[in-house]
Design a protein around this motif. Structure first.
Motif, short mmCIF file in Angstrom:
data_model
loop_
_atom_site.label_atom_id
_atom_site.label_comp_id
_atom_site.label_asym_id
_atom_site.label_seq_id
_atom_site.Cartn_x
_atom_site.Cartn_y
_atom_site.Cartn_z
N TRP A 99 5.21 -5.23 -8.18
CA TRP A 99 4.67 -4.64 -6.96
C TRP A 99 4.52 -3.13 -7.13
N TRP A 121 4.48 -1.46 -1.37
CA TRP A 121 5.04 -2.37 -0.36
C TRP A 121 5.40 -1.52 0.85
N SER A 151 0.68 -3.26 4.13
CA SER A 151 0.27 -4.19 3.08
C SER A 151 1.17 -4.05 1.86
N THR A 180 0.82 -4.56 -2.56
CA THR A 180 -0.12 -4.76 -3.66
C THR A 180 0.65 -4.89 -4.96
N GLU A 201 -4.52 -9.64 -9.58
CA GLU A 201 -4.18 -8.76 -8.45
C GLU A 201 -3.83 -9.60 -7.23
N LYS A 206 -2.62 -9.14 -3.05
CA LYS A 206 -2.41 -8.25 -1.90
C LYS A 206 -1.92 -9.09 -0.73
N SER A 230 -1.15 -8.89 3.39
CA SER A 230 -1.56 -8.06 4.51
C SER A 230 -1.40 -8.81 5.83
N THR A 272 -4.28 -12.32 -0.57
CA THR A 272 -5.56 -12.14 -1.25
C THR A 272 -5.28 -12.08 -2.75
#
Length: 150
Positions: free
Chosen positions: A93, A96, A100, A102, A123, A125, A127, A142
């Protein structure tokens, strides 16, 4: 009263009597043993994967992986809750926060014949933080730009 109506009336009356007897059983004994429920689960402060570089605010949302308790910065996420055939592992990560999360990880997909395919540098994500019975959690995943509906 017709025969069909009479049979329905007798069946319904019998069913209601059975429910009443079960609900009012005089042999029930209250127990000291209590079963924990989902409302008794609290949001852990951190469950950080070994390779994460993101710092986490205690107020940041967690993530519920299928039916597990919410965690922050999980090392693995299931992408198919019905069957264990698609998952992200070794997630690192980079972000954080309250809006969101990522990161990148390795996607492992299992085919019908049992053969696994691994793809690195995927990748991910998280959210759409939403308040749940277990606290604030991310509700959208995502993967490589594609929103997944878990």
């Amino acid at each position: 009263m017709t025969t069909l109506s009479r049979k329905f009336f007798v069946s319904a009356t019998t069913a209601l009597a059975a429910v009443a007897l079960v609900a009012c059983s005089p042999n029930e004994i209250d127990s000291e043993l209590k079963v924990p429920t989902a409302t008794g689960v609290s949001l852990p402060s951190k469950n950080v994967s070994a390779t994460s570089t993101a710092t986490t605010d205690e107020d940041a949302p967690g993530y519920i992986d299928c039916v597990a308790a919410p965690t922050q910065q999980p090392a693995e996420i299931s992408l198919n809750c019905a069957m264990d055939i698609d998952r992200l592992t070794d997630i690192s990560w980079s972000e954080w926060d309250t809006d969101s999360a990522t990161g990148t990880g390795t996607r492992i997909v299992t085919a019908a014949n049992g053969q696994e395919t691994e793809t690195e540098d995927i990748e991910v994500k998280l959210s759409f933080p939403t308040e749940s019975s277990q606290g604030l959690v991310f509700t959208q995943v995502t993967v490589d730009g594609q929103v997944l509906f878990l």
